[in-house]
Design an enzyme around this catalytic site. Structure first.
Site, short mmCIF file in Angstrom:
data_model
loop_
_atom_site.label_atom_id
_atom_site.label_comp_id
_atom_site.label_asym_id
_atom_site.label_seq_id
_atom_site.Cartn_x
_atom_site.Cartn_y
_atom_site.Cartn_z
N SER A 166 0.83 -1.20 0.00
CA SER A 166 0.00 0.00 0.00
C SER A 166 0.86 1.25 0.00
O SER A 166 0.32 2.35 -0.12
CB SER A 166 -0.94 -0.01 1.21
OG SER A 166 -0.26 -0.46 2.34
N ASN A 199 -3.35 6.18 -0.87
CA ASN A 199 -2.93 6.43 0.51
C ASN A 199 -2.28 7.79 0.72
O ASN A 199 -2.20 8.27 1.84
CB ASN A 199 -2.04 5.30 1.01
CG ASN A 199 -2.89 4.09 1.37
OD1 ASN A 199 -3.98 4.26 1.92
ND2 ASN A 199 -2.43 2.91 1.02
N GLU A 246 -5.15 -0.22 -7.95
CA GLU A 246 -4.24 0.89 -8.24
C GLU A 246 -2.97 0.25 -8.82
O GLU A 246 -2.31 -0.55 -8.15
CB GLU A 246 -3.95 1.62 -6.92
CG GLU A 246 -3.18 2.91 -7.08
CD GLU A 246 -2.95 3.60 -5.73
OE1 GLU A 246 -2.89 2.93 -4.68
OE2 GLU A 246 -2.81 4.84 -5.74
N HIS A 304 -2.27 -2.77 -6.36
CA HIS A 304 -2.78 -2.42 -5.03
C HIS A 304 -4.30 -2.60 -5.00
O HIS A 304 -5.03 -1.78 -5.54
CB HIS A 304 -2.36 -0.99 -4.69
CG HIS A 304 -2.75 -0.55 -3.33
ND1 HIS A 304 -2.95 0.76 -2.98
CD2 HIS A 304 -2.98 -1.26 -2.19
CE1 HIS A 304 -3.29 0.83 -1.71
NE2 HIS A 304 -3.32 -0.38 -1.21
N1 CAA Z 1 -15.22 -9.73 2.37
C1 CAA Z 1 -16.04 -9.95 1.33
N2 CAA Z 1 -17.21 -9.31 1.17
C2 CAA Z 1 -17.56 -8.45 2.11
C3 CAA Z 1 -16.76 -8.18 3.24
C4 CAA Z 1 -15.55 -8.88 3.35
N3 CAA Z 1 -14.71 -8.67 4.35
N4 CAA Z 1 -17.39 -7.27 4.00
C5 CAA Z 1 -18.54 -6.97 3.38
N5 CAA Z 1 -18.65 -7.67 2.25
C6 CAA Z 1 -19.74 -7.61 1.26
C7 CAA Z 1 -21.02 -8.16 1.80
O1 CAA Z 1 -21.11 -9.55 1.58
C8 CAA Z 1 -22.06 -7.41 0.99
O2 CAA Z 1 -22.23 -8.02 -0.27
P1 CAA Z 1 -23.66 -7.97 -1.02
O3 CAA Z 1 -23.96 -6.54 -1.28
O4 CAA Z 1 -23.46 -8.74 -2.25
O5 CAA Z 1 -24.63 -8.58 -0.07
C9 CAA Z 1 -21.40 -6.04 0.73
O6 CAA Z 1 -20.00 -6.23 0.98
C10 CAA Z 1 -21.92 -4.99 1.68
O7 CAA Z 1 -21.72 -5.49 3.00
P2 CAA Z 1 -22.67 -5.16 4.23
O8 CAA Z 1 -24.08 -4.95 3.74
O9 CAA Z 1 -22.47 -6.19 5.28
O10 CAA Z 1 -22.06 -3.85 4.87
P3 CAA Z 1 -21.94 -2.42 4.31
O11 CAA Z 1 -23.00 -2.05 3.36
O12 CAA Z 1 -21.75 -1.61 5.52
O13 CAA Z 1 -20.56 -2.43 3.47
C11 CAA Z 1 -18.24 -2.21 3.25
C12 CAA Z 1 -19.37 -2.88 4.02
C13 CAA Z 1 -18.27 -2.68 1.79
C14 CAA Z 1 -16.94 -2.68 3.90
C15 CAA Z 1 -18.43 -0.65 3.29
O14 CAA Z 1 -18.56 -0.22 4.61
C16 CAA Z 1 -17.30 0.11 2.66
O15 CAA Z 1 -17.24 0.26 1.44
N6 CAA Z 1 -16.36 0.64 3.50
C17 CAA Z 1 -15.19 1.36 3.04
C18 CAA Z 1 -14.16 0.39 2.58
C19 CAA Z 1 -12.92 1.07 2.10
O16 CAA Z 1 -12.79 2.28 2.05
N7 CAA Z 1 -11.95 0.25 1.72
C20 CAA Z 1 -10.67 0.72 1.30
C21 CAA Z 1 -9.77 0.76 2.46
S1 CAA Z 1 -8.18 1.33 1.99
C22 CAA Z 1 -7.42 -0.02 1.43
O17 CAA Z 1 -7.90 -1.11 1.44
C23 CAA Z 1 -6.08 0.19 0.89
C24 CAA Z 1 -4.97 0.51 1.81
O18 CAA Z 1 -3.86 0.51 1.31
C25 CAA Z 1 -5.11 0.82 3.21
#
Ligand code: CAA
Length: 283
Positions: free
Chosen positions: A120, A191, A153, A141
């Site tokens: 990342s 990031n 990315e 990424h």
């Molecule tokens: N693995 C697989 N699928 C997952 C999951 C996981 N850990 N967590 C949630 N899901 C899926 C669910 O199965 C659900 O799928 P369907 O729509 O097909 O049913 C979908 O995601 C939505 O889940 P929920 O309804 O349970 O929950 P939600 O609507 O609150 O969404 C979330 C959860 C997708 C995590 C949402 O909160 C979100 O988009 N959060 C932000 C995530 C983000 O910003 N990620 C980037 C982080 S930065 C990074 O990764 C890079 C780095 O270098 C740090």
């Protein structure tokens, strides 16, 4: 363009298992490696559960889920990945660990194969310099949770060839992802922007601007983010957030990237977020 049929994934943690899941769902024969057999087991159970959940939600058929799972091979030795066309490393975000993996991969993975890192923030140019095939090294990424998030990315190191970059872009598209190019600078694009926002949210908490819940509600409801920045920090892992802020601070040399003392303190206390059961919230 380099033809990719077999993909190796290094690390069965939350990123590696997600990458392996989208790889098998996209028809790639996939070899998931972890040096800890317990992590490998946990990762494969998680993938199986996700595939079954997809069937019960009507996202794909039972037959498609079975077919995809047959493409997954679990490996406890790196040698098991030697015939892969592309290896994606998703190990712990530490330079020493990643450098050693790339040195080993360079010896073990077949000549001509592409070695990609899911780092990342660590320089792809520096990772590539650990190998004798820097033109075949690129950054891929993925975002967490990998099966849900649309972005990959793509990072082109100094020596990454156009052919290598086109190949990783093509694999990302086959996985159903949108591939966005970023230059090899500290934190790349995501990031460079996301972590200072999270760090600033921790400063806001530290300075008493608002409570944990109110900071998150303000950002969720006020800027339409699915998670508030402190909840997102817990989700990513506070140790990872701190490590990335360190890379931005060292690499860009600007005090505006200094990690918040409260973030440091939480990591020192072992409050690493969701994975340790406690961060800004309790799980
Ligand atoms: N693995 C697989 N699928 C997952 C999951 C996981 N850990 N967590 C949630 N899901 C899926 C669910 O199965 C659900 O799928 P369907 O729509 O097909 O049913 C979908 O995601 C939505 O889940 P929920 O309804 O349970 O929950 P939600 O609507 O609150 O969404 C979330 C959860 C997708 C995590 C949402 O909160 C979100 O988009 N959060 C932000 C995530 C983000 O910003 N990620 C980037 C982080 S930065 C990074 O990764 C890079 C780095 O270098 C740090």
């Amino acid at each position: 363009m380099h033809i990719v049929k077999k993909i190796g994934v290094i690390g069965a943690g939350q990123m590696g298992r997600g990458i392996a899941q989208v790889a098998i769902q996209s028809g790639f024969e996939t070899f998931l490696y972890d040096s800890f057999s317990e992590s490998l087991e946990k990762g494969s159970i998680f993938i199986k559960e996700q595939m079954l959940r997809g069937v019960s939600k009507g996202k794909w058929t039972e037959e498609a889920s079975k077919k995809a799972q047959e493409l997954l091979h679990l490996e406890t030795s790196l040698e098991g990945l030697s015939d892969c066309d592309l290896v994606i490393e998703a190990a712990t975000e530490r330079k020493d660990i990643k450098f050693k993996i790339f040195q080993d991969c360079d010896k073990i993975i077949k000549e001509g194969a592409i070695l990609a890192s899911n780092t990342s923030s660590i320089s792809i140019t520096e990772i590539a310099a650990q190998t004798r095939r820097p033109s075949k090294v690129a950054g891929m990424h993925f975002m967490n949770p990998v099966p849900v998030m649309k972005l990959v990315e793509g990072i082109k190191g100094l020596e990454t060839s156009e052919e290598t970059f086109e190949s990783v872009a093509s694999v990302s598209k086959t996985m159903g992802k949108i591939f966005v190019k970023a230059n090899d600078t500290p934190g790349f694009a995501v990031n460079r922007i996301l972590m200072p926002m999270i760090n600033e949210a921790v400063y806001a908490l530290y300075e008493g601007v608002a409570s944990v819940e109110d900071i998150d509600s303000a950002m969720k409801l006020g800027t339409n983010q699915p998670m508030g920045p402190l909840e997102l920090a817990d989700f990513i892992g506070l140790d990872t957030c701190l490590a990335i802020m360190g890379v931005l601070h060292d690499g860009l040399g600007d005090t505006k990237y200094r990690p918040c003392p409260l973030l440091k303190k939480y990591v020192l206390a072992g409050r690493l977020g969701k994975k340790s059961g406690r961060g800004f919230y309790e799980y």
